[in-house]
Design an enzyme around this catalytic site. Structure first.
Site, PDB file in Angstrom:
ATOM      1  CB  SER A 116      -0.841   0.075   1.276  1.00 15.45           C
ATOM      2  OG  SER A 116      -1.736  -0.961   1.349  1.00 15.45           O
ATOM      3  CG  HIS A 137      -2.907  -1.342  -3.543  1.00 14.20           C
ATOM      4  ND1 HIS A 137      -3.503  -0.118  -3.350  1.00 14.20           N
ATOM      5  CD2 HIS A 137      -2.738  -1.861  -2.315  1.00 14.20           C
ATOM      6  CE1 HIS A 137      -3.676   0.091  -2.058  1.00 14.20           C
ATOM      7  NE2 HIS A 137      -3.220  -0.960  -1.405  1.00 14.20           N
ATOM      8  CD  GLU A 149      -4.955   2.438  -5.987  1.00 12.73           C
ATOM      9  OE1 GLU A 149      -5.532   3.527  -5.865  1.00 12.73           O
ATOM     10  OE2 GLU A 149      -4.024   2.084  -5.247  1.00 12.73           O
ATOM     11  CG  ASN A 187      -4.384   4.320   0.742  1.00 12.92           C
ATOM     12  OD1 ASN A 187      -5.508   4.380   1.239  1.00 12.92           O
ATOM     13  ND2 ASN A 187      -3.688   3.195   0.696  1.00 12.92           N
TER      14      ASN A 187
HETATM   15  P1  NAI Z   1      -1.160  -9.601   7.571  1.00 10.75           P
HETATM   16  O1  NAI Z   1      -0.283  -9.281   8.716  1.00 10.75           O
HETATM   17  O2  NAI Z   1      -2.592  -9.935   7.800  1.00 10.75           O
HETATM   18  O3  NAI Z   1      -0.515 -10.842   6.761  1.00 10.75           O
HETATM   19  C1  NAI Z   1       0.835 -10.931   6.391  1.00 10.75           C
HETATM   20  C2  NAI Z   1       1.228 -12.396   6.310  1.00 10.75           C
HETATM   21  O4  NAI Z   1       2.517 -12.500   5.703  1.00 10.75           O
HETATM   22  C3  NAI Z   1       1.342 -13.099   7.674  1.00 10.75           C
HETATM   23  O5  NAI Z   1       0.550 -14.261   7.676  1.00 10.75           O
HETATM   24  C4  NAI Z   1       2.831 -13.418   7.805  1.00 10.75           C
HETATM   25  O6  NAI Z   1       3.058 -14.631   8.472  1.00 10.75           O
HETATM   26  C5  NAI Z   1       3.262 -13.506   6.356  1.00 10.75           C
HETATM   27  N1  NAI Z   1       4.675 -13.227   6.118  1.00 10.75           N
HETATM   28  C6  NAI Z   1       5.436 -12.256   6.664  1.00 10.75           C
HETATM   29  N2  NAI Z   1       6.676 -12.296   6.152  1.00 10.75           N
HETATM   30  C7  NAI Z   1       6.702 -13.320   5.261  1.00 10.75           C
HETATM   31  C8  NAI Z   1       7.680 -13.835   4.384  1.00 10.75           C
HETATM   32  N3  NAI Z   1       8.916 -13.336   4.318  1.00 10.75           N
HETATM   33  N4  NAI Z   1       7.349 -14.883   3.607  1.00 10.75           N
HETATM   34  C9  NAI Z   1       6.097 -15.411   3.644  1.00 10.75           C
HETATM   35  N5  NAI Z   1       5.140 -14.952   4.454  1.00 10.75           N
HETATM   36  C10 NAI Z   1       5.425 -13.922   5.234  1.00 10.75           C
HETATM   37  O7  NAI Z   1      -1.010  -8.377   6.538  1.00 10.75           O
HETATM   38  P2  NAI Z   1      -2.072  -7.807   5.484  1.00 10.75           P
HETATM   39  O8  NAI Z   1      -2.938  -6.809   6.121  1.00 10.75           O
HETATM   40  O9  NAI Z   1      -2.683  -8.948   4.751  1.00 10.75           O
HETATM   41  O10 NAI Z   1      -1.092  -6.993   4.497  1.00 10.75           O
HETATM   42  C11 NAI Z   1      -0.210  -7.637   3.602  1.00 10.75           C
HETATM   43  C12 NAI Z   1       0.252  -6.653   2.543  1.00 10.75           C
HETATM   44  O11 NAI Z   1      -0.874  -6.107   1.876  1.00 10.75           O
HETATM   45  C13 NAI Z   1       1.046  -5.457   3.065  1.00 10.75           C
HETATM   46  O12 NAI Z   1       2.030  -5.117   2.110  1.00 10.75           O
HETATM   47  C14 NAI Z   1       0.004  -4.354   3.162  1.00 10.75           C
HETATM   48  O13 NAI Z   1       0.546  -3.072   3.043  1.00 10.75           O
HETATM   49  C15 NAI Z   1      -0.858  -4.678   1.946  1.00 10.75           C
HETATM   50  N6  NAI Z   1      -2.240  -4.204   1.998  1.00 10.75           N
HETATM   51  C16 NAI Z   1      -2.983  -4.287   3.146  1.00 10.75           C
HETATM   52  C17 NAI Z   1      -4.308  -3.837   3.163  1.00 10.75           C
HETATM   53  C18 NAI Z   1      -5.146  -3.957   4.393  1.00 10.75           C
HETATM   54  O14 NAI Z   1      -6.200  -3.280   4.446  1.00 10.75           O
HETATM   55  N7  NAI Z   1      -4.781  -4.742   5.378  1.00 10.75           N
HETATM   56  C19 NAI Z   1      -4.926  -3.257   1.955  1.00 10.75           C
HETATM   57  C20 NAI Z   1      -4.094  -3.301   0.792  1.00 10.75           C
HETATM   58  C21 NAI Z   1      -2.796  -3.726   0.843  1.00 10.75           C
END
Ligand code: NAI
Length: 382
Positions: A116, A137, A149, A187
Site C-alpha cells: 500500500s 494493489h 490499482e 490513499n
Molecule cells: P497480515 O499481517 O494480515 O498478513 C501478512 C502475512 O505475511 C502473515 O501471515 C505473515 O506470516 C506472512 N509473512 C510475513 N513475512 C513473510 C515472508 N517473508 N514470507 C512469507 N510470508 C510472510 O497483513 P495484510 O494486512 O494482509 O497486508 C499484507 C500486505 O498487503 C502489506 O504489504 C500491506 O501493506 C498490503 N495491503 C494491506 C491492506 C489492508 O487493508 N490490510 C490493503 C491493501 C494492501
C-alpha cells in the site's frame, strides 16, 4: 493460469480466494504454518456462507477449494505464471523475498506486490529482471471490493503491465492504473476526507457526530469520517497519513493531525479497542441539527476531495475515469469526485477553494491549477 500468493494474512487470503474463484490454480505460501491453517479454515467458513446464501453452488465451493494448494516452501511456487506478494509491509523483507523468488520462478513469471505504501520501483530494484515487477494493489476485503490499482514502476515493461491489467480484469475486478507515487490513487485522493474533517473538528466548528452526519446526509457517504477512522483503526489510518505526508517531502497538504496522533498514543485505536474518536462503551452522541452548518461542512470536505482528485489528474497520476472509479469502487464513494466537480460546477469549486485560501492563507487550500485553467476555459471533466 497458475497463480502464487505469498502471505496468507488478511490480504493474501482474500487475493487467493479471488484468483481461485476466477478459475486459476492457486498456491498460497506463508512462512507461518498457523497463518496458512487459519486461512484455509477461514475460506471454508466464507465459502460455506456463500453456499448457504445461494451466491455459489456446492460444486463451485468444491472447485475453488480444489484449485487451492497451501504450500510451506517457497520452492513450491516454481511453476507460477504470476506471483502476488502480500507479506509484511517492510521494504527490506519484501526485497529479500523478491530476489529469492527470481531464482525459483521462470523468466516469464510476473512478480507483483500488493504493497500500500512502498514504491514499486524500490521493490523491483531487488530483481535482475526488474521489468517483470509490477504493483497489483487490492482493497480490503479483496473478494468484495471491486477495485484493483495496477502500478507500473519505472522499470516495468509494457508487456508486464498489459498482462497484469488483462489478468486482473479477467478476475472481474475494475482496474485503475496509477503512477508509482505515494498512496497511488485511493490513499492519496482520500486524505482530505479524514484531514479536513479533523481540521473542522479542531477548529471547534462542530463535534464528531455532527460532522459524520453532515457527510452522510448531505453527501451520501456510507460512513462519516470519524466513524470510518474508528473502523479502520488509528494505527492503520494514522500511519497511512503520516507515510503519505513524509513520502511527499512534507507537503503541508497532507499534514497529519495531533488529535489522531494522541488517540494512537493513548491506545484508543477505534472500534477494535472500544474507544477512538467515539467511546463505544457509552451511548453514541447525537448530531446537532443545523442544516446550514451540515451543508457547509459537507461542501468544505467535498471541495477538498475534488481538489485532490483534480490535482492527481493534473499530475498524471491516473486518467479521470480511473480516478473516479478508484474512489467509487475502492472506497465506496457515492460518486466519482471529478464527475461530482462537473455537477457542482468548476466555478463553484474554484470559488470555494479560493474562499478557504483567503480565509486561512495555508497551502493546503491552494486550488489545483487544472481547476483554475478549466474554469477560465469553461471546460468540464467529462
Ligand atoms: P497480515 O499481517 O494480515 O498478513 C501478512 C502475512 O505475511 C502473515 O501471515 C505473515 O506470516 C506472512 N509473512 C510475513 N513475512 C513473510 C515472508 N517473508 N514470507 C512469507 N510470508 C510472510 O497483513 P495484510 O494486512 O494482509 O497486508 C499484507 C500486505 O498487503 C502489506 O504489504 C500491506 O501493506 C498490503 N495491503 C494491506 C491492506 C489492508 O487493508 N490490510 C490493503 C491493501 C494492501
Amino acid at each position: 493460469m497458475k497463480v502464487a500468493v505469498i502471505g496468507s494474512g488478511t490480504m493474501g487470503s482474500g487475493i487467493a480466494q479471488v484468483a481461485a474463484t476466477a478459475g486459476c490454480a492457486v498456491k498460497l505460501f506463508d512462512l507461518n504454518q498457523e497463518a496458512l491453517t487459519k486461512s484455509q479454515n477461514a475460506l471454508e467458513v466464507t465459502l460455506s456462507k456463500l453456499v448457504e446464501k445461494e451466491k455459489i453452488s456446492a460444486q463451485d465451493k468444491a472447485g475453488i477449494q480444489n484449485r487451492m494448494l497451501y504450500v510451506s516452501s517457497l520452492a513450491d511456487l516454481s511453476d507460477a505464471d504470476l506471483v502476488i506478494e502480500a507479506i509484511v509491509e517492510n521494504l527490506e523483507v519484501k526485497r529479500k523475498l523478491f530476489s529469492e523468488l527470481e531464482n525459483i520462478v521462470s523468466e516469464q513469471t510476473i512478480l507483483a506486490s500488493n504493497t500500500s505504501s512502498l514504491s514499486i520501483a524500490s521493490i523491483a530494484a531487488s530483481c535482475q529482471k526488474s521489468e517483470r515487477v509490477v504493483g497489483i494493489h487490492f482493497f480490503n476485503p479483496a473478494p468484495l471490493m471491486q477495485l484493483v490499482e495496477v502500478i507500473p514502476a519505472v522499470q516495468t515493461s509494457e508487456a508486464t503491465l498489459q498482462k497484469a491489467i488483462e489478468t486482473i480484469t479477467s478476475w472481474k475486478k475494475v482496474v485503475a492504473v496509477a503512477k508509482d507515487t505515494p498512496g497511488f490513487i485511493v490513499n492519496r485522493v482520500a486524505r482530505p476526507f479524514y484531514s479536513e474533517a479533523i481540521r473542522i473538528y479542531e477548529e471547534g466548528v462542530a463535534d464528531f457526530a455532527t460532522i459524520d452526519a453532515a457527510l452522510k446526509t448531505h453527501g451520501n457517504f456510507r460512513m462519516g469520517p470519524f466513524e470510518l477512522m474508528d473502523f479502520i483503526g488509528h494505527d492503520v489510518n494514522y500511519i497511512v497519513t503520516e507515510t503519505v505526508f513524509t513520502s511527499f517531502y512534507y507537503d503541508p497538504r497532507y499534514k497529519p493531525s495531533f488529535s489522531q496522533k494522541r488517540l494512537l498514543e493513548a491506545g484508543f485505536l477505534g472500534r477494535k479497542s472500544g474507544r477512538g474518536f467515539y467511546d463505544y462503551s457509552q451511548e453514541m452522541p447525537q448530531p446537532t441539527t443545523n442544516d446550514a452548518l451540515a451543508q457547509n461542512i459537507f461542501e468544505r470536505v467535498l471541495v477538498m476531495l475534488i481538489n485532490e482528485a483534480a490535482d492527481a489528474l493534473f499530475l498524471n497520476i491516473a486518467s479521470a475515469k480511473d480516478i473516479d472509479n478508484a474512489m467509487t469502487k475502492g472506497v465506496n464513494y457515492p460518486k466519482g469526485l471529478l464527475a461530482w466537480a462537473d455537477e457542482k460546477g468548476i466555478n463553484w469549486c474554484v470559488e470555494k477553494l479560493d474562499a478557504l485560501y483567503n480565509e486561512y492563507h495555508e497551502d493546503r487550500y491552494r486550488c489545483s491549477p487544472i481547476l483554475r485553467r478549466m474554469n477560465r476555459e469553461n471546460q468540464t471533466f467529462y
